[in-house]
Design a protein around this motif. Structure first.
Motif, PDB file in Angstrom:
ATOM      1  N   LYS A 132       0.831  -1.190   0.000  1.00 53.06           N
ATOM      2  CA  LYS A 132       0.000   0.000   0.000  1.00 53.06           C
ATOM      3  C   LYS A 132       0.876   1.255   0.000  1.00 53.06           C
ATOM      4  CE  LYS A 132      -4.366  -1.213   0.097  1.00 53.06           C
ATOM      5  NZ  LYS A 132      -5.329  -0.678  -0.890  1.00 53.06           N
ATOM      6  N   GLY A 133       0.514   2.207  -0.851  1.00 51.90           N
ATOM      7  CA  GLY A 133       1.296   3.429  -0.932  1.00 51.90           C
ATOM      8  C   GLY A 133       1.062   4.381   0.213  1.00 51.90           C
ATOM      9  N   ASP A 134      -0.096   4.278   0.876  1.00 52.63           N
ATOM     10  CA  ASP A 134      -0.420   5.204   1.966  1.00 52.63           C
ATOM     11  C   ASP A 134      -0.156   4.603   3.341  1.00 52.63           C
ATOM     12  OD1 ASP A 134      -2.392   3.324   2.110  1.00 52.63           O
ATOM     13  OD2 ASP A 134      -4.072   4.707   1.790  1.00 52.63           O
TER      14      ASP A 134
ATOM     15  N   LYS B 201       4.913   1.978  -9.439  1.00 53.06           N
ATOM     16  CA  LYS B 201       3.592   2.365  -8.939  1.00 53.06           C
ATOM     17  C   LYS B 201       2.494   1.848  -9.855  1.00 53.06           C
ATOM     18  CE  LYS B 201       4.931   6.490  -6.344  1.00 53.06           C
ATOM     19  NZ  LYS B 201       4.735   7.954  -6.168  1.00 53.06           N
TER      20      LYS B 201
ATOM     21  N   GLU C 156       2.896   1.797 -14.125  1.00 47.52           N
ATOM     22  CA  GLU C 156       3.481   2.948 -14.795  1.00 47.52           C
ATOM     23  C   GLU C 156       4.226   2.481 -16.040  1.00 47.52           C
ATOM     24  OE1 GLU C 156       5.867   4.921 -11.850  1.00 47.52           O
ATOM     25  OE2 GLU C 156       4.204   6.235 -11.263  1.00 47.52           O
TER      26      GLU C 156
ATOM     27  N   ASN D 222      -1.674   2.375 -11.119  1.00 45.78           N
ATOM     28  CA  ASN D 222      -2.766   3.330 -11.283  1.00 45.78           C
ATOM     29  C   ASN D 222      -4.052   2.573 -11.572  1.00 45.78           C
ATOM     30  OD1 ASN D 222      -1.243   5.863 -11.160  1.00 45.78           O
ATOM     31  ND2 ASN D 222      -0.339   5.199 -13.095  1.00 45.78           N
TER      32      ASN D 222
ATOM     33  N   THR E 115      -4.872   3.516  -6.636  1.00 39.59           N
ATOM     34  CA  THR E 115      -3.825   4.328  -7.266  1.00 39.59           C
ATOM     35  C   THR E 115      -2.818   4.785  -6.204  1.00 39.59           C
ATOM     36  OG1 THR E 115      -5.268   5.090  -9.052  1.00 39.59           O
ATOM     37  CG2 THR E 115      -3.358   6.475  -8.522  1.00 39.59           C
ATOM     38  N   GLY E 116      -1.563   4.598  -6.483  1.00 40.95           N
ATOM     39  CA  GLY E 116      -0.514   4.948  -5.535  1.00 40.95           C
ATOM     40  C   GLY E 116       0.107   3.743  -4.856  1.00 40.95           C
ATOM     41  N   ASP E 117      -0.605   2.602  -4.852  1.00 39.48           N
ATOM     42  CA  ASP E 117       0.013   1.374  -4.363  1.00 39.48           C
ATOM     43  C   ASP E 117       1.118   0.985  -5.346  1.00 39.48           C
ATOM     44  OD1 ASP E 117      -1.906   1.513  -2.438  1.00 39.48           O
ATOM     45  OD2 ASP E 117      -3.120  -0.151  -3.187  1.00 39.48           O
TER      46      ASP E 117
END
Length: 442
Positions: free
Chosen positions: A257-259, A306, A317, A308, A420-422
């Motif tokens: 997870k990106g966050d 990453k 990406e 999206n 998005t961002g993971d």
């Protein structure tokens, strides 16, 4: 925010087919096209009124009101009808073209089934497989299931297996014959295979039939894979400069997870910061596309990349431009001996791919930003197939337009949790490196 999602600066032209507002006219819903046609027909000059006085304004007004009323009635009929291609449709359509909309269209509904069908095995084994696969469709019948037909299918498969044992085993390479003989014996005589399947069918127990059928089909696939040590066709000479996968491979992706949040727990488990997805990539049907992807994985091109989320897809990406090869669009049509290159399939004319996009968790390459005749050198996507956005036949309106090269077989439940961002923490080729041929190898 919504407008930024369509910005070519963020999402290049290779992503545009996924946005419904940007589809070509050929992919509009049948209701829209039939409505447009009806309005054109009604708006045309009616020969039956040519004898009337054109200066009679009262008559002209009445005719216009009548035309509008008929138009409304026809539009209502077209929209409310569940079968837009019924025989009474005001426009003719060939039976082949209806494959996109026919509810009877038989396409693999899972990645496992699509991968089984893609193995280029002995014809006798394929006949056994087809006979057993038909039972899967019969099990979907909600009430009076045709158990007699199912039993006949299994007995047919058993007869082929017994009568053609020599042919089946002779197609297995010498160094794998012992393993093949063990698998063959377990399929024909072993517990939990075809003999048990017949018994469960006689008991009319659909749950046991389903489990036993899956076990039998797994054994069939194992035998078929032994019969397919490499490609069943020769690649065109101009494509030998690309990496190629001459069989199956398995790629394991670790997603983070990106966050900093966690993935939801599976049954009885704990929330996880990392999630694992396995993808089986198929070089039998897409040797260049799968080979390029496998080499990128080995080179670490996807580590840290990453993700999206766009309409019905999770897209990586694009990566550095020097990553990967610009592989030509590669699609194996069903019933054909080798893939087509640099051309899409016309599903509306009945052309179906061996590896369909219309499966949840299908993995494919995005289009090149330069030409849709080529795949992106590096950018791939997971397709989140949704039957609510497909034709009646269960086919995506993007079917036959992308190079599908594999399916998610482990971790499909993770896909809807990706945002998005993971990003991909790591990607590893855990099986199939022995099938990967690099361009500098002879």
């Amino acid at each position: 925010m919504a407008s930024s999602l369509l910005s070519s600066a963020i999402f290049p032209r290779s992503l545009l087919p996924f946005h419904p507002s940007l589809r070509s006219r050929s992919t509009r819903t049948p209701q829209t096209r039939s409505i447009r046609l009806d309005i054109r027909c009604i708006s045309a000059r009616n020969p039956s009124t040519e004898f009337l006085d054109p200066n009679d304004s009262l008559l002209n007004n009445g005719m216009r009101r009548l035309e509008r009323a008929i138009a409304v009635i026809l539009i209502f009929v077209q929209i409310s009808s569940p079968l837009p291609f019924a025989s009474w449709s005001p426009w003719s359509i060939s039976p082949a073209r209806a494959v996109l909309y026919s509810p009877d269209t038989k396409v693999p509904r899972t990645g496992e089934l699509a991968l089984r069908k893609a193995i280029p095995a002995n014809t006798n084994m394929k006949a056994i497989q087809d006979s057993l696969e038909d039972i899967s469709y019969l099990l979907r019948i909600p009430q009076r299931k045709p158990y007699g037909t199912m039993e006949g299918n299994v007995k047919k498969a058993l007869k082929i297996a017994v009568d053609d044992k020599e042919s089946i085993l002779s197609n297995i390479p010498t160094n794998l014959k012992e393993k093949g003989s063990v698998l063959y014996a377990s399929l024909v005589d072993g517990k939990g295979r075809l003999q048990s399947l017949i018994q469960y069918i006689k008991e009319q127990d659909p749950d046991k039939v389903s489990v036993s059928l899956a076990s039998s089909l797994d054994t069939v696939a194992e035998i078929e894979l032994l019969q397919a040590p490499g490609l069943s066709f020769f690649l065109p000479e101009q494509y030998l400069k690309y990496p190629r996968l001459t069989g199956r491979g398995t790629v394991e992706l670790t997603i983070e997870k990106g966050d900093g949040s966690t993935f939801s727990a599976s049954a009885g488990g704990e929330p996880r910061k990392l999630a694992t997805i396995q993808v089986v990539i198929d070089g039998y049907s897409a040797p260049l596309t799968a080979g390029n992807f496998a080499k990128l994985v080995i080179d670490g091109a996807y580590d840290g990349m990453k993700l999206n989320c766009v309409n019905q897809a999770i897209l990586s990406e694009s990566g550095p431009q020097n990553n990967g090869f610009s592989v030509p669009l590669e699609i194996m049509p069903a019933g054909q001996f080798e893939p087509l290159y640099r051309t899409t399939l016309n599903v509306q004319d009945g052309e179906l791919p061996v590896l369909p996009l219309s499966v949840y968790g299908a993995v494919a390459m995005a289009h090149s930003e330069v030409s849709e005749e080529y795949s992106s050198p590096c950018q791939f996507f997971f397709y989140l197939y949704d039957k609510r956005s497909a034709g009646l036949g269960g086919l995506s309106f993007d079917e036959g337009q992308f190079s599908v090269f594999g399916y998610t077989t482990v971790g499909r439940e993770i896909l809807p949790q990706i945002k998005t961002g993971d990003f991909i923490r790591s990607a590893k080729l855990v099986q199939g490196q022995d099938r990967l041929i690099l361009p500098d190898e002879k």
